[in-house]
Design an enzyme around this catalytic site. Structure first.
Site, mmCIF file in Angstrom:
data_model
loop_
_atom_site.group_PDB
_atom_site.id
_atom_site.type_symbol
_atom_site.label_atom_id
_atom_site.label_comp_id
_atom_site.label_asym_id
_atom_site.label_seq_id
_atom_site.Cartn_x
_atom_site.Cartn_y
_atom_site.Cartn_z
ATOM 1 N N LYS A 200 0.865 -1.178 0.000
ATOM 2 C CA LYS A 200 0.000 0.000 0.000
ATOM 3 C C LYS A 200 0.902 1.228 0.000
ATOM 4 O O LYS A 200 1.724 1.424 0.900
ATOM 5 C CB LYS A 200 -0.900 0.005 1.230
ATOM 6 C CG LYS A 200 -1.768 1.250 1.299
ATOM 7 C CD LYS A 200 -2.767 1.179 2.429
ATOM 8 C CE LYS A 200 -3.583 2.447 2.508
ATOM 9 N NZ LYS A 200 -4.561 2.391 3.596
ATOM 10 N N LYS A 258 -2.119 -1.518 -3.822
ATOM 11 C CA LYS A 258 -2.991 -0.354 -3.780
ATOM 12 C C LYS A 258 -2.174 0.922 -3.838
ATOM 13 O O LYS A 258 -1.191 1.024 -3.110
ATOM 14 C CB LYS A 258 -3.775 -0.397 -2.463
ATOM 15 C CG LYS A 258 -4.642 0.790 -2.179
ATOM 16 C CD LYS A 258 -5.205 0.664 -0.793
ATOM 17 C CE LYS A 258 -6.076 1.856 -0.511
ATOM 18 N NZ LYS A 258 -6.646 1.816 0.806
#
Ligand code: PBG
Length: 337
Positions: A200, A258
């Site tokens: 992330k 992400k």
């Protein structure tokens, strides 16, 4: 008369008609690979639009159930829930995260009671509950790791008890997957799966999401102004492979990248580095940019959104979290007629 040799290979032969193109199509993105994120708020019959995310709103629990039902009828069966917590309940220690009667737990119970077949995915991080806007606890200007992991583990058990099918730690603390797995197992929740936000990034594309939850880091002394000490540097890809190795060892069931579009190389890299399913999160800002251009008539929404999602799948994502899940599912259904 040309003397140039005729090409032996003519790739255009397989592009000549729609039937032939579909015969040789390499990637098919069906709606059952999509996860629909939903924002929940208190009250009844409430729908507060989120300005930068057209089509999405903070929904009261009754509206969430209606949206889930609609999605399931369109073959989208998994939902990632994010609570818009009342600012009056936010504290520096994010204590509301561990309240078994909090908005998120009540929503999970309501969905599982009303629509048992819905797959409910909950987010494990403190930012919706923290008055400081961080995913972890802040001590003397530092987001502390191990103390945060203890809270996150308790949070995961709470979500499992409420009925969550899958917990998804999005906090990027070190060692949290192992701690959450152990806590779940100790609590008897051995069947609750973990989708780890493995890679992330500290991305600017989360802007609309933070607007939706009012969860941006606050400007205050001794509070870091960004999430760069825990979320990854957008410049790094090898580091994602290290995170993947750790998460796999720690017991993650699915690894997630992400955002998605600026990190297709990372999705591909993880796809090749693990045999586990790989997920991608097509985040709020990525959704907003297509929506905004389409609203001005600059891009065709259906074609562009579909192309983006197909590209994420082609790069190697098995499942995709996207705010466009329901629209895509409707387009898909139409295309079958
Ligand atoms: C926080 C969290 C964020 C998102 C999902 N979980 C934002 C952040 O890290 O600040 C972003 C999702 C999106 O932008 O769609 N734990």
């Amino acid at each position: 008369m040309s003397v140039a040799p005729r090409p032996l290979r003519r790739p255009r032969r397989l592009r000549r008609t729609g039937v032939i193109r579909r015969l040789v199509r390499e990637t098919r993105l069906t709606p059952d690979r999509l996860v629909l994120p939903l924002f929940v708020t208190d009250g009844e019959n409430v729908e507060q639009p989120i300005e930068a995310m057209p089509g999405h709103a903070r929904l009261s629990v009754d509206r969430v159930l209606a949206r889930c039902q609609d999605a399931l009828e369109n073959k989208v069966g998994a939902f990632a829930l994010f609570p818009a917590v009342d600012p009056a309940l936010k504290r520096p220690d994010a204590g509301e995260a561990l309240n078994p009667e909090n908005l998120l737990c009540r929503t999970v119970r309501a969905i599982k009671a009303g629509i048992p077949e819905a797959c409910v995915i909950t987010d494990i991080a403190l930012d919706p509950y923290s008055s400081l806007g961080h995913d972890g606890l802040v001590r003397n200007g530092v987001v502390v790791n191990d103390e945060t992991v203890d809270v996150l583990s308790q949070m995961a058990v709470l979500h499992a008890k409420a009925g969550a099918d899958i917990v998804a730690p999005s906090d990027m603390m070190d060692g949290r997957v192992a701690a959450i797995r152990a806590a779940l197992d100790r609590a008897g929740a051995t069947d609750v799966a973990i989708i780890s936000y493995t890679a992330k990034y500290a991305s600017a594309f989360y802007g609309p999401f933070r607007e939706a939850l009012g969860s941006a880091p606050v400007a205050a002394e001794n509070v870091p102004s960004d999430k760069k000490t825990y979320q990854m540097d957008p410049a790094n890809a090898r580091e994602a492979a290290i995170e993947a190795m750790l998460d796999e060892d720690e017991g993650a069931d699915v690894l997630m990248v992400k955002p998605a579009l600026p990190y297709l190389d990372v999705i591909r890299r993880l796809r090749l580095a693990t045999e586990l399913p790989v997920a991608a999160y097509h985040v709020s800002g990525e959704y907003a940019m297509v929506k905004a251009a389409a609203a001005r008539g600059w891009l065709d929404e259906r074609s562009c959104m579909s192309e983006v999602l197909l590209g994420i799948a082609r790069a190697g994502a098995d499942l995709i979290f996207t705010y466009a899940a329901l629209e895509y599912a409707r387009w898909w259904r139409e295309s079958l007629r």
